[in-house]
Design an enzyme around this catalytic site. Structure first.
Site, short mmCIF file in Angstrom:
data_model
loop_
_atom_site.label_atom_id
_atom_site.label_comp_id
_atom_site.label_asym_id
_atom_site.label_seq_id
_atom_site.Cartn_x
_atom_site.Cartn_y
_atom_site.Cartn_z
N HIS A 218 -68.18 17.99 82.06
CA HIS A 218 -69.35 18.37 81.26
C HIS A 218 -70.55 17.46 81.45
O HIS A 218 -71.51 17.53 80.70
CB HIS A 218 -68.96 18.43 79.78
N MET B 147 -61.84 19.11 70.68
CA MET B 147 -60.70 19.98 70.94
C MET B 147 -61.11 21.45 71.05
O MET B 147 -61.59 22.04 70.09
CB MET B 147 -59.76 19.81 69.73
N GLY C 89 -60.03 9.40 71.37
CA GLY C 89 -61.22 8.60 71.65
C GLY C 89 -60.89 7.23 72.22
O GLY C 89 -61.77 6.56 72.77
#
Lengths: 337, 337
Positions: free
Chosen positions: A45, A175, A306
């Site tokens: 991304h 998610m 994370g």
């Protein structure tokens, strides 16, 4: 593997954004979001998404100059129109507005319609957490997943982000409602590797770890089977109904023309109800318990969402950020054009 | 199968609550929540839960007289202490407070600590939707699920509820973070039936559909593997940190002593940003698309979350609500005691 410094990556993207018609400050913000995404290891991304992003601008799906505007609101909740502007800039502005509302009211919400792909959803969770806020946000997407019990894709994978601020590293869930993205399926099928768990159905309707079979059937699996199917549906309903924007079934299914999507941004200011010492104590108690769980593989301690990102970030800042040579050349060529 | 009328069920539960020491109005509210849950087909969390509920009162985990009180707040977000009162009454009061805050501020949130098992989480989603509100709520639970990558259970299955009001039947997701509850596993293992999909790991660490093997290993599977594991963790963090209450790792693991848990209630008033006609149009567009998806089994059209519940409710109101004869006798005996 080619690695470039974070500054090189940012600077190349900044100039590429200028070439795409961005005003200077917006070019800087957009380049920073792309560069940070790659720096943090979310390679699908960041830079790698740039060619599709440039194509969306070229075909008119994304308007680089449009800025979001408020169209309705009451108290701590507002509706904004993204005017088909740049997805990550619109999302950043909307989360900032939700944060500002939370500072005033303890909790704040923005429903953003008529916007574009926000790239890494985690960016906006981190944005809020950096300002000491709890946050949730989600987006709808084009239809890429069949509902449970259906063969044809009518649901999006609608990523949901939940962020918790923490001095030792924010806890951030990012998610999607599908078990694997089509980007991940493509990577496995290119390598000829089986997926680690079932990722969808083959054309005969059997659950399979064969990524190529799922690419062929277009029957990606919702997380938790019927559960992720329901989750995707309600997230789409909330986003489209509150923003007044498009629902998944109305979004063009060509990825370079996926435009006009709907998103929700919620922020909560924990200082409204708790002091920092209490928050830290509770968070560390939970994470210590997680660390003390007996791992399946003795060499692999259990991680919080994370945690791995922080390791990758540190490594990429130290060694350079890995880039795809072809896309890296494309971005640099654009800079010189 | 024994069926009794809804009114009989409610009345027996009402008198049983009185016998347990409830004041009259609270007995009525609590009995109604139990009876409606059974009426709607959520058999695990209605009448069948009554023996465990009575045991929790008898052992002092649940205080039938305690009422929640506000301990902190700013604007649209508040923290409440449930004083280890009756879980479903505390939850109902907290959702009502979130709804009232949403009427004033467009969005409202209540973090409730020191409370008890809320029975069916969907009850509070329906409560909000009946008042025209969008709602999200979740609870933490005792540890009943290993984190992804761990063998020992440190996470709860932390049900998440998302509700969307709709004239033709509310859309309501009521989703635990584990693929199956231990109640469901017990039912399959008693019948000797395999689960429809993998539900956890056996003691050798292999994914399995064998419910008895999962009961033995205590390794229930999170929905979406690593994804549900992360979801459970962040929901626990939000609930405990904002409420100042217990986190999953601090909750007693004996089900009859599972007490002092933490919950979050969020409500959004859609009239803050949209008119009813627009909301209806968007919702029906989404649900019509879902209905038009090609089903895997031609005889089984795709359903939205909450749709099947309406059919069961109608049937149970028409034919009588199915009850377990032994538990039904126990409730009626208590009434006469």
């Amino acid at each position: 593997m080619l690695r470039v410094s974070y500054d090189e990556l940012y600077t190349a993207l900044y100039h590429a954004m200028l070439s795409l018609g961005f005003a200077s400050e917006r070019a800087a913000q957009c380049a920073r979001l792309f560069a940070e995404t790659t720096r943090d290891g979310v390679y699908t991304h960041g830079l790698n998404r740039f060619p599709r992003f440039a194509a969306s601008i070229a075909n008119g799906s994304v308007n680089v100059s449009a800025e979001p505007s408020k169209t309705a609101g009451m108290g701590a909740i507002e509706r904004w129109d993204g005017h088909r502007g740049v997805g990550n800039l619109n999302a950043q502005a909307s989360m900032q507005r939700a944060i500002d509302l939370a500072k005033q009211y303890g909790i704040g919400g923005v429903a953003l319609g008529n916007t574009n792909h926000w790239m890494r959803g985690g960016s906006y969770g981190l944005q809020a957490a950096d300002q000491g806020m709890f946050a949730m946000c989600w987006t709808n997407t084009l239809a890429n997943m069949p509902a449970w019990g259906a063969k044809t894709p009518t649901l999006g994978n609608n990523p949901l982000i939940i962020a918790i601020p923490r001095a030792g590293g924010h806890v951030i869930l990012d998610m999607a409602a599908s078990q694997f993205s089509y980007g991940t399926l493509a990577a496995y099928s290119k390598r000829g590797q089986p997926l680690p768990v079932d990722g969808g159905f083959d054309s005969a309707g059997n659950l399979t770890k064969d990524a190529a079979a799922i690419e062929a059937s277009q029957r990606a699996l919702p997380i938790g089977y019927w559960k992720g199917s329901g989750l995707s549906l309600v997230l789409d309903m909330l986003a489209a109904m509150l923003s007044g924007g498009l629902a998944t079934h109305q979004i063009p299914r060509d990825p370079t023309r996926e435009s006009g999507i709907s998103q929700i941004f919620l922020a909560i200011d924990p200082s409204s109800v708790a002091d920092q010492q209490e928050l830290t104590q509770i968070a560390e108690g939970i994470l210590n318990t997680l660390r003390e769980a007996t791992p399946v593989d003795a060499g692999k301690p259990v991680r919080y969402p994370g945690e791995q990102m922080l390791h990758i970030r540190e490594e990429n800042l130290r060694l350079g950020v890995p880039v795809d040579p072809e896309i890296w050349k494309q971005v640099n060529d654009l800079r010189q054009s």
